[in-house]
Write a protein that holds these residues in place. Structure first.
Motif, PDB file in Angstrom:
ATOM      1  N   MET A  41     -12.299   2.698  58.487  1.00  0.00           N
ATOM      2  CA  MET A  41     -13.257   2.968  59.551  1.00  0.00           C
ATOM      3  C   MET A  41     -13.014   2.050  60.742  1.00  0.00           C
ATOM      4  O   MET A  41     -13.093   2.491  61.909  1.00  0.00           O
ATOM      5  N   ASN A  42     -12.702   0.794  60.478  1.00  0.00           N
ATOM      6  CA  ASN A  42     -12.434  -0.158  61.557  1.00  0.00           C
ATOM      7  C   ASN A  42     -11.206   0.267  62.358  1.00  0.00           C
ATOM      8  O   ASN A  42     -11.190   0.203  63.594  1.00  0.00           O
ATOM      9  N   ALA A  43     -10.162   0.713  61.658  1.00  0.00           N
ATOM     10  CA  ALA A  43      -8.957   1.179  62.359  1.00  0.00           C
ATOM     11  C   ALA A  43      -9.257   2.434  63.176  1.00  0.00           C
ATOM     12  O   ALA A  43      -8.792   2.569  64.315  1.00  0.00           O
ATOM     13  N   ASP A  93     -12.133   3.301  64.465  1.00  0.00           N
ATOM     14  CA  ASP A  93     -12.944   2.904  65.620  1.00  0.00           C
ATOM     15  C   ASP A  93     -12.083   2.329  66.740  1.00  0.00           C
ATOM     16  O   ASP A  93     -12.362   2.541  67.926  1.00  0.00           O
ATOM     17  N   ARG A  94     -11.031   1.605  66.351  1.00  0.00           N
ATOM     18  CA  ARG A  94     -10.182   0.948  67.357  1.00  0.00           C
ATOM     19  C   ARG A  94      -9.001   1.815  67.787  1.00  0.00           C
ATOM     20  O   ARG A  94      -8.164   1.388  68.568  1.00  0.00           O
ATOM     21  N   LYS A  95      -8.943   3.042  67.264  1.00  0.00           N
ATOM     22  CA  LYS A  95      -7.874   3.987  67.622  1.00  0.00           C
ATOM     23  C   LYS A  95      -6.494   3.445  67.293  1.00  0.00           C
ATOM     24  O   LYS A  95      -5.539   3.598  68.060  1.00  0.00           O
ATOM     25  N   VAL A  96      -6.384   2.821  66.107  1.00  0.00           N
ATOM     26  CA  VAL A  96      -5.098   2.291  65.650  1.00  0.00           C
ATOM     27  C   VAL A  96      -4.892   2.722  64.202  1.00  0.00           C
ATOM     28  O   VAL A  96      -5.754   3.353  63.583  1.00  0.00           O
ATOM     29  N   THR A  97      -3.733   2.353  63.656  1.00  0.00           N
ATOM     30  CA  THR A  97      -3.439   2.610  62.250  1.00  0.00           C
ATOM     31  C   THR A  97      -3.896   1.420  61.413  1.00  0.00           C
ATOM     32  O   THR A  97      -3.769   0.275  61.855  1.00  0.00           O
ATOM     33  N   PRO A 131     -23.617   4.571  55.891  1.00  0.00           N
ATOM     34  CA  PRO A 131     -23.910   3.557  56.910  1.00  0.00           C
ATOM     35  C   PRO A 131     -22.665   3.016  57.597  1.00  0.00           C
ATOM     36  O   PRO A 131     -22.723   2.670  58.790  1.00  0.00           O
ATOM     37  N   LEU A 132     -21.535   2.938  56.882  1.00  0.00           N
ATOM     38  CA  LEU A 132     -20.301   2.467  57.519  1.00  0.00           C
ATOM     39  C   LEU A 132     -19.831   3.454  58.580  1.00  0.00           C
ATOM     40  O   LEU A 132     -19.287   3.059  59.615  1.00  0.00           O
ATOM     41  N   MET A 158     -13.873  -0.231  46.916  1.00  0.00           N
ATOM     42  CA  MET A 158     -14.117   1.008  47.653  1.00  0.00           C
ATOM     43  C   MET A 158     -14.725   0.718  49.022  1.00  0.00           C
ATOM     44  O   MET A 158     -14.283   1.268  50.049  1.00  0.00           O
ATOM     45  N   ILE A 159     -15.726  -0.155  49.063  1.00  0.00           N
ATOM     46  CA  ILE A 159     -16.390  -0.472  50.331  1.00  0.00           C
ATOM     47  C   ILE A 159     -15.418  -1.139  51.295  1.00  0.00           C
ATOM     48  O   ILE A 159     -15.367  -0.810  52.485  1.00  0.00           O
ATOM     49  N   ALA A 160     -14.624  -2.096  50.775  1.00  0.00           N
ATOM     50  CA  ALA A 160     -13.658  -2.788  51.632  1.00  0.00           C
ATOM     51  C   ALA A 160     -12.607  -1.814  52.171  1.00  0.00           C
ATOM     52  O   ALA A 160     -12.241  -1.859  53.356  1.00  0.00           O
ATOM     53  N   TRP A 161     -12.110  -0.912  51.310  1.00  0.00           N
ATOM     54  CA  TRP A 161     -11.092   0.058  51.735  1.00  0.00           C
ATOM     55  C   TRP A 161     -11.618   0.972  52.827  1.00  0.00           C
ATOM     56  O   TRP A 161     -10.967   1.181  53.854  1.00  0.00           O
TER      57      TRP A 161
END
Length: 499
Positions: free
Chosen positions: A161-163, A165-169, A317-318, A153-156
Motif C-alpha cells: 500500500m505504501n508503494a 501510494d507513492r507511485k513506485v514499486t 483501514p490500511l 500479513m499486515i506488514a506485507w
C-alpha cells in the motif's frame, strides 16, 4: 519561546514513536490475561503434534500418518514453522507457551498496524482502528498458525500500500516477508493475489508511458514474490498445498470458520460494515477504482467466510488511511513531530522506551504465569472417554470432527480431523451427513465400510442418539462431553453409562 516550542516537539516526537509499542504491549497483556480463550480449537492439538514430529524426526511430513482413513495419502504441512514454534513453547511451558506466543503475535500485529496508520492519521484514530480490528477478529483469535502469520500479513500489505501510494514499486528488500509468510501459514496466497490490485492503484493516475513502465516493474515484483513464496522446504508444492483448501466446494459451508457471515442477529461485523458505509458518506470519500476494488474484495471475503473477517478488519483501514488523512490532514505540529523522530536523541529514547516496555511485559508474564495455569476448553478434550477407549484398545474409532485434534495428541488414529483438504469434499460431507443422520444409511454405511469398532461422538449429537437404537451397537459410556458406542459383540464387560 522558540526553545520551549522545540522541546515540546521533541517530547511529542518521542511519545509518538512509542505509541505503536504501547498499543502492542496493551494488546499483549490483554490476551495474556484472557489466554484461556485462545485455547478453544482442537486444531491446536494436531498443530503441536506435527511440530513435535518435525522436531523429533528432523523432517517434514509428505503423507498422512495420523488417520486410518487416509493413511499414506499425500499431505504436506504449509504451516510447519508455526507448528514448530508452538511445539517448542508447549514442551517448555505447557499451554502457557502457545498462549504467550499467540499473544506476542497479536501484539506485533497491533503495533505494526498502528505504525502504518500513524503515517496518515492522528494517534487517537490509529489506536481506535486497532481496537476495532481486534474486536472484530476476537472470534478467530486462537492459538493457531494463522495468528502467527497475522503480523506478517499486515506488514506485507502495508509495504504494498505504501508503494502504491507513492507511485513506485515495492522494494525487493521486503520479499523475505513473503517467504516467512509462506512458511508460517497457507494464507500467503492472499498476499500474492493483492499485488495486482495494488499495482493498478500505483499506476492509476500516471501518464500512459509511465503506467506501462511501472506496471512492468510491478509484474516483475509479483514474479519475484511468487518465487519467494516457494522458498520453503516444500518448494513449489507450497503453492499447491495452500490452494487445496479453496477446492472444497460445499464443504466450506459446513465447517464453522469457513461458513458465510450470519446476520440473523446483530454482530460486530455487521456494525463494521454499516460504519464503513456511514464513514464514506459522512466524509464524502472519493476513492480510486482500485481502492474500491480492494475494499469490496475484503468485504466479500468477510461475508463469504467468517475466518476472513480479520483480513477485513486489519486491511480495510490500511486502504482507507491515505484518503482519510487527506480529508483531515495532520496539523503542522504533528508533521514536525513525525520529522523529529529521526533525531539521535529521539531514537535513543525510543529504544530505551521499547526495552522498558519489553521488560514490563516479561515481568508481568512471569508473575501471571506463576499463579495461573492455562487450560484447554473442556468440550474439546474428552479425557475420560479417550482413557476408556485406550483401555479397551479400540482400533478404529468413528470420532466427532472436533475430537480429531485431541485424539491425535493421544496418538490414536482418527477417522477425521481438521485437515479437511486431506480428506476431501465428498468424504467430509458424507461424514457430516452421517453425524446429522440426514439419512440413516449414511451412518450405517460408514460404520461398516470402515470397519468401525467404537464411536466417540458429542454427547448431544443426532448420531449418538440414533446409535442407541441401532441393532448391533451399545452405549458404553457417556458424560457431558462425549458418548461412546461399541459393537454389541465387543461390549463384553461394559461399563455402565453415567446418568
Amino acid at each position: 519561546m522558540s526553545l520551549s516550542f522545540t522541546n515540546s516537539i521533541t517530547v511529542q516526537s518521542r511519545a509518538r514513536a512509542l505509541v505503536p509499542l504501547c498499543a502492542g504491549a496493551g494488546a499483549y497483556l490483554f490476551f495474556l490475561y484472557v489466554g484461556d480463550t485462545l485455547l478453544q480449537d482442537s486444531d491446536s492439538f494436531w498443530q503441536i503434534k506435527i511440530g513435535q514430529w518435525i522436531l523429533d524426526h528432523h523432517a517434514l511430513p509428505y503423507t498422512d500418518f495420523y488417520s486410518f482413513t487416509r493413511s499414506g495419502q499425500p499431505w504436506i504441512s504449509t504451516s510447519w514453522l508455526s507448528q514448530i514454534l508452538y511445539a517448542i513453547t508447549y514442551a517448555q511451558w505447557d499451554w502457557a507457551g502457545p498462549v504467550v506466543v499467540t499473544a506476542l503475535a497479536i501484539a506485533a500485529s497491533v503495533a505494526i498496524f498502528v505504525y502504518l496508520l500513524d503515517a496518515h492519521l492522528e494517534i487517537p484514530r490509529s489506536v481506535l482502528f486497532a481496537m476495532l480490528a481486534v474486536l472484530l477478529s476476537l472470534h478467530h483469535i486462537l492459538a493457531r498458525p494463522h495468528i502467527l502469520a497475522l503480523p506478517v500479513m499486515i506488514a506485507w500489505v502495508g509495504v504494498l500500500m505504501n508503494a502504491a501510494d507513492r507511485k513506485v514499486t515495492p522494494s525487493w528488500v521486503w520479499l523475505p516477508l513473503m517467504s516467512l509468510w509462506a512458511n508460517l501459514h497457507g494464507g500467503f496466497v492472499l498476499g500474492l493475489a493483492l499485488i495486482g490490485p495494488m499495482a493498478l492503484e500505483a499506476i492509476w493516475t500516471l501518464d500512459q508511458p509511465k503506467q506501462i513502465r511501472l506496471l512492468f516493474r510491478w509484474f516483475l515484483f509479483g514474479l519475484a514474490a511468487m518465487l519467494a513464496a516457494c522458498v520453503t522446504p516444500y518448494g513449489w508444492r507450497t503453492l499447491l498445498g495452500a490452494t487445496n483448501i479453496l477446492n472444497l466446494g460445499e464443504l466450506l459451508s459446513v465447517i464453522s470458520e469457513w461458513m458465510p457471515a450470519n446476520f440473523a442477529s446483530f454482530s460486530a461485523f455487521e456494525g463494521a460494515i454499516l460504519g464503513l458505509i456511514a464513514l464514506g458518506l459522512f466524509r464524502g470519500l472519493t476513492l480510486s477504482p482500485p481502492r474500491i476494488l480492494l475494499i469490496l474484495l475484503f468485504t466479500w471475503m468477510g461475508l463469504t467466510h467468517v475466518r476472513s473477517i480479520e483480513a477485513f478488519a486489519f486491511l480495510v483501514p490500511l486502504v482507507l488511511a491515505k484518503p482519510l488523512g487527506e480529508k483531515s490532514p495532520l496539523p503542522q505540529l504533528a508533521q514536525d513531530t513525525e520529522q523529529g523522530t529521526g533525531s539521535p536523541a529521539a531514537r535513543y529514547v525510543t529504544v530505551m522506551g521499547a526495552l522498558m516496555i519489553a521488560a514490563a511485559a516479561w515481568t508481568s508474564t512471569s508473575i501471571y504465569m506463576s499463579h495461573h495455569r492455562f487450560t484447554f476448553t473442556m468440550d474439546q478434550t474428552p479425557v475420560a472417554a479417550v482413557d476408556l477407549l485406550q483401555q479397551r484398545k479400540a482400533q478404529r474409532i468413528f470420532n466427532a470432527y472436533q475430537f480429531g485434534g485431541y485424539l491425535i495428541s493421544r496418538d490414536i488414529p482418527v477417522f477425521v480431523d481438521g485437515r479437511a483438504e486431506l480428506y476431501g469434499e465428498k468424504f467430509v460431507m458424507d461424514f457430516f451427513k452421517a453425524i446429522e443422520v440426514k439419512k440413516l444409511d449414511n451412518l450405517t454405511r460408514l460404520l461398516e465400510e470402515h470397519k468401525i469398532d467404537a464411536t466417540l461422538l458429542v454427547a448431544d449429537s443426532p448420531a449418538a442418539q440414533v446409535l442407541d437404537h441401532i441393532k448391533g451397537w451399545k452405549r458404553l459410556y457417556a458424560d457431558n462431553i462425549a458418548v461412546i458406542h461399541v459393537r454389541d459383540d465387543a461390549a463384553g464387560a461394559a461399563t455402565p453409562a453415567k446418568p
